[in-house]
Design a protein around this motif. Structure first.
Motif, PDB file in Angstrom:
ATOM      1  N   UNK A 306      44.826   7.246 -86.932  1.00  0.00           N
ATOM      2  CA  UNK A 306      44.446   8.231 -87.949  1.00  0.00           C
ATOM      3  C   UNK A 306      43.301   9.117 -87.479  1.00  0.00           C
ATOM      4  N   UNK A 307      42.275   8.515 -86.888  1.00  0.00           N
ATOM      5  CA  UNK A 307      41.101   9.280 -86.463  1.00  0.00           C
ATOM      6  C   UNK A 307      41.454  10.252 -85.341  1.00  0.00           C
ATOM      7  N   UNK A 308      42.094   9.753 -84.282  1.00  0.00           N
ATOM      8  CA  UNK A 308      42.418  10.641 -83.166  1.00  0.00           C
ATOM      9  C   UNK A 308      43.511  11.632 -83.550  1.00  0.00           C
ATOM     10  N   UNK A 309      44.462  11.194 -84.394  1.00  0.00           N
ATOM     11  CA  UNK A 309      45.524  12.094 -84.851  1.00  0.00           C
ATOM     12  C   UNK A 309      44.976  13.242 -85.668  1.00  0.00           C
ATOM     13  N   UNK A 310      43.960  12.981 -86.496  1.00  0.00           N
ATOM     14  CA  UNK A 310      43.322  14.041 -87.288  1.00  0.00           C
ATOM     15  C   UNK A 310      42.560  14.994 -86.383  1.00  0.00           C
ATOM     16  N   UNK A 311      41.834  14.453 -85.399  1.00  0.00           N
ATOM     17  CA  UNK A 311      41.116  15.308 -84.449  1.00  0.00           C
ATOM     18  C   UNK A 311      42.081  16.203 -83.681  1.00  0.00           C
ATOM     19  N   UNK A 312      43.272  15.668 -83.376  1.00  0.00           N
ATOM     20  CA  UNK A 312      44.256  16.430 -82.597  1.00  0.00           C
ATOM     21  C   UNK A 312      44.815  17.625 -83.354  1.00  0.00           C
ATOM     22  N   UNK A 313      44.657  17.639 -84.675  1.00  0.00           N
ATOM     23  CA  UNK A 313      45.289  18.687 -85.474  1.00  0.00           C
ATOM     24  C   UNK A 313      44.698  20.072 -85.236  1.00  0.00           C
ATOM     25  N   UNK A 346      38.157  14.146 -88.843  1.00  0.00           N
ATOM     26  CA  UNK A 346      38.317  12.841 -88.187  1.00  0.00           C
ATOM     27  C   UNK A 346      37.082  11.976 -88.417  1.00  0.00           C
ATOM     28  N   UNK A 347      35.899  12.597 -88.296  1.00  0.00           N
ATOM     29  CA  UNK A 347      34.656  11.862 -88.516  1.00  0.00           C
ATOM     30  C   UNK A 347      34.518  11.379 -89.947  1.00  0.00           C
ATOM     31  N   UNK A 348      34.944  12.225 -90.894  1.00  0.00           N
ATOM     32  CA  UNK A 348      34.877  11.854 -92.308  1.00  0.00           C
ATOM     33  C   UNK A 348      35.781  10.659 -92.594  1.00  0.00           C
ATOM     34  N   UNK A 349      37.007  10.679 -92.051  1.00  0.00           N
ATOM     35  CA  UNK A 349      37.919   9.557 -92.298  1.00  0.00           C
ATOM     36  C   UNK A 349      37.378   8.265 -91.685  1.00  0.00           C
ATOM     37  N   UNK A 350      36.822   8.367 -90.472  1.00  0.00           N
ATOM     38  CA  UNK A 350      36.249   7.195 -89.816  1.00  0.00           C
ATOM     39  C   UNK A 350      35.106   6.622 -90.655  1.00  0.00           C
ATOM     40  N   UNK A 351      34.223   7.498 -91.128  1.00  0.00           N
ATOM     41  CA  UNK A 351      33.074   7.050 -91.924  1.00  0.00           C
ATOM     42  C   UNK A 351      33.514   6.438 -93.250  1.00  0.00           C
ATOM     43  N   UNK A 358      31.079   7.593 -98.796  1.00  0.00           N
ATOM     44  CA  UNK A 358      32.035   7.629 -99.913  1.00  0.00           C
ATOM     45  C   UNK A 358      31.962   9.003-100.575  1.00  0.00           C
ATOM     46  N   UNK A 359      32.671   9.971-100.006  1.00  0.00           N
ATOM     47  CA  UNK A 359      32.671  11.335-100.536  1.00  0.00           C
ATOM     48  C   UNK A 359      33.989  11.710-101.192  1.00  0.00           C
ATOM     49  N   UNK A 360      35.089  11.175-100.661  1.00  0.00           N
ATOM     50  CA  UNK A 360      36.422  11.620-101.075  1.00  0.00           C
ATOM     51  C   UNK A 360      36.739  11.247-102.524  1.00  0.00           C
ATOM     52  N   UNK A 361      36.330  10.048-102.929  1.00  0.00           N
ATOM     53  CA  UNK A 361      36.671   9.617-104.293  1.00  0.00           C
ATOM     54  C   UNK A 361      36.001  10.480-105.364  1.00  0.00           C
ATOM     55  N   UNK A 362      34.682  10.723-105.284  1.00  0.00           N
ATOM     56  CA  UNK A 362      34.082  11.593-106.304  1.00  0.00           C
ATOM     57  C   UNK A 362      34.568  13.042-106.239  1.00  0.00           C
ATOM     58  N   UNK A 363      34.927  13.512-105.039  1.00  0.00           N
ATOM     59  CA  UNK A 363      35.373  14.906-104.893  1.00  0.00           C
ATOM     60  C   UNK A 363      36.810  15.107-105.358  1.00  0.00           C
ATOM     61  N   UNK A 364      37.697  14.170-104.991  1.00  0.00           N
ATOM     62  CA  UNK A 364      39.129  14.358-105.246  1.00  0.00           C
ATOM     63  C   UNK A 364      39.731  13.317-106.194  1.00  0.00           C
ATOM     64  N   UNK A 365      38.935  12.345-106.609  1.00  0.00           N
ATOM     65  CA  UNK A 365      39.425  11.346-107.549  1.00  0.00           C
ATOM     66  C   UNK A 365      40.465  10.414-106.971  1.00  0.00           C
ATOM     67  N   UNK A 366      40.482  10.260-105.657  1.00  0.00           N
ATOM     68  CA  UNK A 366      41.466   9.375-105.025  1.00  0.00           C
ATOM     69  C   UNK A 366      40.759   8.210-104.356  1.00  0.00           C
ATOM     70  N   UNK A 374      45.595  12.161 -96.187  1.00  0.00           N
ATOM     71  CA  UNK A 374      46.507  13.288 -96.419  1.00  0.00           C
ATOM     72  C   UNK A 374      45.738  14.535 -96.838  1.00  0.00           C
ATOM     73  N   UNK A 375      44.771  14.376 -97.723  1.00  0.00           N
ATOM     74  CA  UNK A 375      43.967  15.516 -98.176  1.00  0.00           C
ATOM     75  C   UNK A 375      43.195  16.117 -97.004  1.00  0.00           C
ATOM     76  N   UNK A 376      42.591  15.255 -96.189  1.00  0.00           N
ATOM     77  CA  UNK A 376      41.842  15.728 -95.018  1.00  0.00           C
ATOM     78  C   UNK A 376      42.752  16.499 -94.071  1.00  0.00           C
ATOM     79  N   UNK A 377      43.954  15.959 -93.806  1.00  0.00           N
ATOM     80  CA  UNK A 377      44.897  16.615 -92.889  1.00  0.00           C
ATOM     81  C   UNK A 377      45.336  17.983 -93.412  1.00  0.00           C
ATOM     82  N   UNK A 378      45.597  18.072 -94.708  1.00  0.00           N
ATOM     83  CA  UNK A 378      46.007  19.342 -95.305  1.00  0.00           C
ATOM     84  C   UNK A 378      44.903  20.388 -95.184  1.00  0.00           C
ATOM     85  N   UNK A 379      43.658  19.968 -95.405  1.00  0.00           N
ATOM     86  CA  UNK A 379      42.522  20.896 -95.272  1.00  0.00           C
ATOM     87  C   UNK A 379      42.360  21.350 -93.829  1.00  0.00           C
TER      88      UNK A 379
END
Length: 409
Positions: A306-313, A346-351, A358-366, A374-379
Motif C-alpha cells: 500500500x505504501x509503495x503503491x501509493x508513492x508510485x502513483x 504514502x507517508x500519511x497511510x504509513x503513519x 489519526x487524521x483521516x477519520x475526523x476529516x472523512x468519517x471513515x 482509497x480516498x488517499x489514492x483518489x486524491x
C-alpha cells in the motif's frame, strides 16, 4: 501470504483484490515496450531524464529506494510471522537467519544468481502449492460454498481494495525494479511473451494460494489465527509445506530485491565506483533498512504494498501523458506536484496504519484502513493528473503566445 491473509479476513474479494495487482505484468509489458521500442530508452531513468531532467531521475530513484526497502521489510516479515508471534524469540531468530542466508547467496551471484534460482524456486513453489490445493479440495469439510462465506458488498474492505488495486495497477510496475530490470534483458518478442505469461501465471497462483486462506476463514472459530485454523484442518505436515512454499517465495523475491537495489545505487545512480564489492555493500545497507522497518513500522504485510503503491502513483500521469501520450511539453513543476502529493499520501497511510497519526477519520468519517487508502489514492491521482493537464495547457498557451507575437513582429 498477502493473498491468504486477505482471503481469510475478506473472503474471495480480498484474494481477488490482491490478484488484481498481478495485472501489473500486463501494464508493465506495455511500459517496457514503449520505453524500449518507441522512445529508444535503455532504462526508466533515461526516459525521465529526457523529459524532466535530473529532477525526474532523483524523484524516481527516491521512490524506487522506498519500494525496495518496503519489499525487504515485507519478505523479512513473512519469515518472522511463519515461525512465531511478533516479538518472540522464534520471530526474531527466523528473521535474522533468513536475512543472513539470503544476503549470502544474493551477494555471491547478483541478478544472474537471482534469475537462475527463480526458476528452481518457482518450480518448487508450484509443486507445493498444487499439493496443498489438492489436500484442501479433498478435505471432508471442504465445500464450494466456502468461497462465498463473505458476501460481496461495495462497502466491503475486499471490494474497496479491488478499487485501490485498479487505481494503482498502471503505475505499480514502473516503480518495481525487480520487474522492470527483467524487461531490458531479452529481445522484444521474448519480453512481450514473458510479461503476458507472467500475468496469468501470477494471477492463477495468487488466487490458488488465496483459496487456502478463504478455506480457513470459512471454518475459523472466534479469535483463531489463520495458521492455527489451517493446522487444525490440514494437519502439521501440510502446514510445514505451507510454510515451506512461503519461505521459497519470500527468498526468491528478497534476492531479486537486493540485486535490484545494488543495480539502482551503483549502476543507475552512480553513487560510487561500479564494482561487485560496492554492490554487496548496498545489499547489506538495504537489508539493515528493512530490519529497521520491521521494528518501527506496522506489522501488516499489505502495508508494504500500500505504501509503495501509493508513492508510485505519481508515475500514473507520467505514463498516461508522457510515455503513452507522447507529450513533451509537461513542465517540471507538474512532475514535482505529482511527486510531492504521492509521497505525502504514502507517508500519511504509513503513519495512520502504524498508529502515529489519526487524521483521516475526523476529516472523512471513515475508520477502515482500506477506505482511507482509497480516498488517499483518489486524491493523489486527481491532483497528479490535474497538475499534468494544467501544465500542458499553460505550455500550449505560452507557445501560442510566442507564435502570435513572432507573427506580429
Amino acid at each position: 501470504m498477502n493473498a491468504a491473509i486477505l482471503g481469510y479476513y475478506y473472503g474471495l474479494w480480498g484474494t481477488l483484490a490482491y490478484a488484481t495487482y498481478y495485472l501489473s505484468f500486463l501494464t508493465g509489458g506495455l511500459i517496457i515496450d514503449s520505453l524500449r521500442f518507441r522512445h529508444n530508452c535503455n532504462s526508466i531513468q533515461d526516459f525521465l531524464r529526457q523529459r524532466f531532467g535530473t529532477v525526474g531521475t532523483r524523484c524516481y530513484n527516491l521512490v524506487i529506494g522506498v519500494r525496495l526497502i518496503s519489499e525487504v521489510f515485507a519478505n523479512l516479515l513473512v519469515f518472522g510471522l511463519l515461525f512465531g508471534a511478533v516479538g518472540s524469540q522464534q520471530y526474531i531468530g527466523a528473521i535474522a537467519l533468513f536475512s543472513l542466508l539470503t544476503l549470502f547467496y544474493a551477494g555471491r551471484g547478483g541478478l544472474h544468481a537471482s534469475l537462475r534460482t527463480d526458476v528452481f524456486q518457482m518450480g518448487l513453489f508450484l509443486a507445493v502449492l498444487l499439493t496443498l490445493v489438492a489436500l484442501m479440495l479433498g478435505h471432508s469439510e471442504f465445500s464450494t460454498t466456502d468461497f462465498l462465506f463473505k458476501p460481496f458488498e461495495f462497502s466491503d474492505p475486499g471490494a474497496v481494495l479491488i478499487a485501490v488495486a485498479l487505481l494503482q495497477v498502471i503505475s505499480y510496475p514502473m516503480h518495481d525494479p525487480v520487474m522492470m530490470d527483467r524487461g531490458f534483458i531479452a529481445d522484444r518478442q521474448t519480453t512481450q511473451r514473458s510479461f503476458l505469461h507472467a500475468s496469468w501465471i501470477g494471477v492463477f497462483c495468487i488466487i490458488l494460494f488465496g483459496l487456502l486462506g478463504i478455506f480457513a476463514g470459512a471454518h475459523a472459530q472466534s479469535g483463531e489465527a489463520m495458521n492455527t485454523v489451517l493446522t487444525r484442518l490440514l494437519g502439521e505436515v501440510p502446514m510445514l509445506l505451507f510454510s515451506f512454499s512461503l519461505v521459497i517465495s519470500a527468498m526468491s523475491t528478497l534476492d531479486s530485491t537486493l540485486s535490484s537495489a545494488a543495480k539502482l545505487i551503483v549502476s543507475d545512480m552512480k553513487l560510487g565506483v561500479e564494482s561487485v564489492d560496492n554492490g554487496r555493500k548496498v545489499m547489506v545497507l538495504f537489508m539493515l533498512a528493512g530490519l529497521i522497518m520491521i521494528y518501527l513500522g506496522p506489522k501488516d504485510l499489505f502495508s508494504a504494498v500500500a505504501v509503495s503503491g501509493t508513492a508510485s502513483m505519481y508515475l500514473t500521469p507520467v505514463i498516461l501523458f508522457s510515455l503513452w501520450g507522447g507529450r513533451i511539453d509537461i513542465p517540471v513543476w507538474s512532475y514535482l506536484i505529482a511527486f510531492v502529493v504521492a509521497l505525502a499520501g504514502a507517508g500519511l497511510y504509513f503513519a495512520e496504519t502504524a498508529g502515529y497519526l489519526q487524521l483521516m477519520e475526523p476529516l472523512f468519517g471513515t475508520v477502515h484502513k482500506y477506505n482511507k487508502l482509497l480516498i488517499i489514492c483518489l486524491i493523489v491521482l486527481t491532483v497528479g493528473c490535474s497538475a499534468f493537464a494544467l501544465g500542458m495547457l499553460l505550455s500550449r498557451r505560452k507557445l501560442a503566445s510566442v507564435t502570435y507575437s513572432t507573427g506580429d513582429a
